[in-house]
Scaffold this motif. Sequence first.
Motif, PDB file in Angstrom:
ATOM      1  N   CYS A 197     -56.941  68.610  81.440  1.00 37.58           N
ATOM      2  CA  CYS A 197     -58.094  69.377  80.061  1.00 37.58           C
ATOM      3  C   CYS A 197     -57.888  68.217  78.760  1.00 37.58           C
ATOM      4  O   CYS A 197     -56.072  67.605  78.799  1.00 37.58           O
ATOM      5  N   THR A 198     -58.289  67.491  77.873  1.00 35.43           N
ATOM      6  CA  THR A 198     -58.221  66.910  76.529  1.00 35.43           C
ATOM      7  C   THR A 198     -58.545  68.062  75.271  1.00 35.43           C
ATOM      8  O   THR A 198     -59.495  68.392  76.056  1.00 35.43           O
ATOM      9  N   TYR A 199     -58.050  68.190  74.565  1.00 39.38           N
ATOM     10  CA  TYR A 199     -58.157  68.756  72.886  1.00 39.38           C
ATOM     11  C   TYR A 199     -57.623  67.535  72.094  1.00 39.38           C
ATOM     12  O   TYR A 199     -56.418  67.332  72.279  1.00 39.38           O
ATOM     13  N   GLU A 200     -58.799  67.522  71.080  1.00 34.30           N
ATOM     14  CA  GLU A 200     -58.186  66.714  70.152  1.00 34.30           C
ATOM     15  C   GLU A 200     -59.075  67.366  69.235  1.00 34.30           C
ATOM     16  O   GLU A 200     -60.751  67.827  69.493  1.00 34.30           O
ATOM     17  N   VAL A 201     -58.452  66.745  67.558  1.00 31.12           N
ATOM     18  CA  VAL A 201     -59.092  66.705  66.740  1.00 31.12           C
ATOM     19  C   VAL A 201     -59.102  64.849  66.036  1.00 31.12           C
ATOM     20  O   VAL A 201     -57.831  64.779  65.838  1.00 31.12           O
ATOM     21  N   PRO A 202     -60.154  64.578  66.138  1.00 28.91           N
ATOM     22  CA  PRO A 202     -59.791  63.103  65.072  1.00 28.91           C
ATOM     23  C   PRO A 202     -59.676  62.941  64.053  1.00 28.91           C
ATOM     24  O   PRO A 202     -59.633  63.987  63.414  1.00 28.91           O
ATOM     25  N   ALA A 203     -59.101  62.321  63.464  1.00 27.89           N
ATOM     26  CA  ALA A 203     -58.548  61.568  62.101  1.00 27.89           C
ATOM     27  C   ALA A 203     -59.845  61.867  61.149  1.00 27.89           C
ATOM     28  O   ALA A 203     -60.818  61.063  61.725  1.00 27.89           O
ATOM     29  N   THR A 204     -59.993  62.079  60.150  1.00 28.10           N
ATOM     30  CA  THR A 204     -61.250  62.349  59.408  1.00 28.10           C
ATOM     31  C   THR A 204     -61.951  61.658  59.230  1.00 28.10           C
ATOM     32  O   THR A 204     -63.318  61.001  59.026  1.00 28.10           O
ATOM     33  N   ASP A 205     -61.230  59.954  58.721  1.00 29.78           N
ATOM     34  CA  ASP A 205     -61.706  58.807  58.651  1.00 29.78           C
ATOM     35  C   ASP A 205     -62.124  58.007  59.422  1.00 29.78           C
ATOM     36  O   ASP A 205     -62.745  56.712  59.460  1.00 29.78           O
ATOM     37  N   ALA A 206     -61.753  58.542  61.091  1.00 29.34           N
ATOM     38  CA  ALA A 206     -62.325  57.342  62.498  1.00 29.34           C
ATOM     39  C   ALA A 206     -62.437  58.735  62.913  1.00 29.34           C
ATOM     40  O   ALA A 206     -61.256  58.503  64.413  1.00 29.34           O
ATOM     41  N   PRO A 207     -63.565  59.390  62.964  1.00 28.23           N
ATOM     42  CA  PRO A 207     -63.654  60.020  64.751  1.00 28.23           C
ATOM     43  C   PRO A 207     -63.964  59.739  65.813  1.00 28.23           C
ATOM     44  O   PRO A 207     -63.752  60.471  66.893  1.00 28.23           O
TER      45      PRO A 207
ATOM     46  N   GLY B  69     -55.522  56.824  72.123  1.00 28.21           N
ATOM     47  CA  GLY B  69     -55.007  56.581  72.652  1.00 28.21           C
ATOM     48  C   GLY B  69     -54.298  54.942  71.330  1.00 28.21           C
ATOM     49  O   GLY B  69     -53.443  54.829  71.834  1.00 28.21           O
ATOM     50  N   LEU B  70     -55.329  54.897  70.632  1.00 29.87           N
ATOM     51  CA  LEU B  70     -55.332  54.069  69.422  1.00 29.87           C
ATOM     52  C   LEU B  70     -54.494  53.885  68.411  1.00 29.87           C
ATOM     53  O   LEU B  70     -53.943  53.079  67.444  1.00 29.87           O
TER      54      LEU B  70
ATOM     55  N   LEU C 251     -55.233  63.942  64.020  1.00 26.88           N
ATOM     56  CA  LEU C 251     -54.496  64.876  63.878  1.00 26.88           C
ATOM     57  C   LEU C 251     -54.563  66.079  64.776  1.00 26.88           C
ATOM     58  O   LEU C 251     -52.901  66.521  65.099  1.00 26.88           O
ATOM     59  N   ILE C 252     -55.199  65.667  66.268  1.00 26.26           N
ATOM     60  CA  ILE C 252     -54.312  67.064  67.516  1.00 26.26           C
ATOM     61  C   ILE C 252     -55.264  65.871  68.574  1.00 26.26           C
ATOM     62  O   ILE C 252     -56.271  65.801  68.472  1.00 26.26           O
ATOM     63  N   HIS C 253     -54.472  65.736  69.231  1.00 28.26           N
ATOM     64  CA  HIS C 253     -54.430  65.004  70.913  1.00 28.26           C
ATOM     65  C   HIS C 253     -53.422  65.461  71.850  1.00 28.26           C
ATOM     66  O   HIS C 253     -52.388  64.423  72.222  1.00 28.26           O
ATOM     67  N   ASP C 254     -53.664  66.439  72.733  1.00 28.08           N
ATOM     68  CA  ASP C 254     -53.013  67.222  73.499  1.00 28.08           C
ATOM     69  C   ASP C 254     -53.882  67.524  74.925  1.00 28.08           C
ATOM     70  O   ASP C 254     -54.767  67.008  75.037  1.00 28.08           O
ATOM     71  N   ARG C 255     -53.111  66.828  75.950  1.00 27.71           N
ATOM     72  CA  ARG C 255     -53.546  67.430  77.011  1.00 27.71           C
ATOM     73  C   ARG C 255     -52.993  68.745  77.412  1.00 27.71           C
ATOM     74  O   ARG C 255     -52.357  69.293  76.353  1.00 27.71           O
TER      75      ARG C 255
END
Length: 168
Positions: free
Chosen positions: A44-54, A59-60, A64-68
């Motif tokens: 799995c992947t659990y992600e909360v992207p930055a609010t200014d770049a959803p 990977g680049l 806020l969160i990017h977990d395996r």
Amino acid sequence: MTTVEARPVADVTRAEVEDFLFHEAALLDDWRLEEWIELFTLDCTYEVPATDAPDADPGLTWSLIHDRRTMLEQRIIRLKKPAAHAEFPHSQTSRIIGNVRITERRADALLVEANFIVSRMKAGKFDQYVGRHHYELLPAADGFLIRRKKSVLAHDRLDPQGKISFVL
């Protein structure tokens, strides 16, 4: 852990998906994090992207969160410890999940979107987080497994500390 069996994606209803998402929300609100992690696949992947770049590639860019799975398990272990001052005692949360939509049916998975409101109460402070969850769900014999969860916040910024200390 939910078992994966050949269950036709075409047979899954929106109501079944809603019930699963409501169950996930209840596990999180009740801080039953060990049960919650079992809803996820091993890859799995659990992600909360930055609010200014959803939509940015996690990977680049910064998220806020990017977990395996392994990092997600470690996050849960940390959150459950009394030494996790940001979450001890735990926040009280109340989640509302709505506008659940199956956006795509693939051969082995469903793509699902749902709006969310998470109300958080901690140390006399009340916060609300709103946004949209994006899921990739695998139909299983007794429910679903989450292969990917991306929670996009509909905020232009977070509080000054810029962190989320609980699971969205």
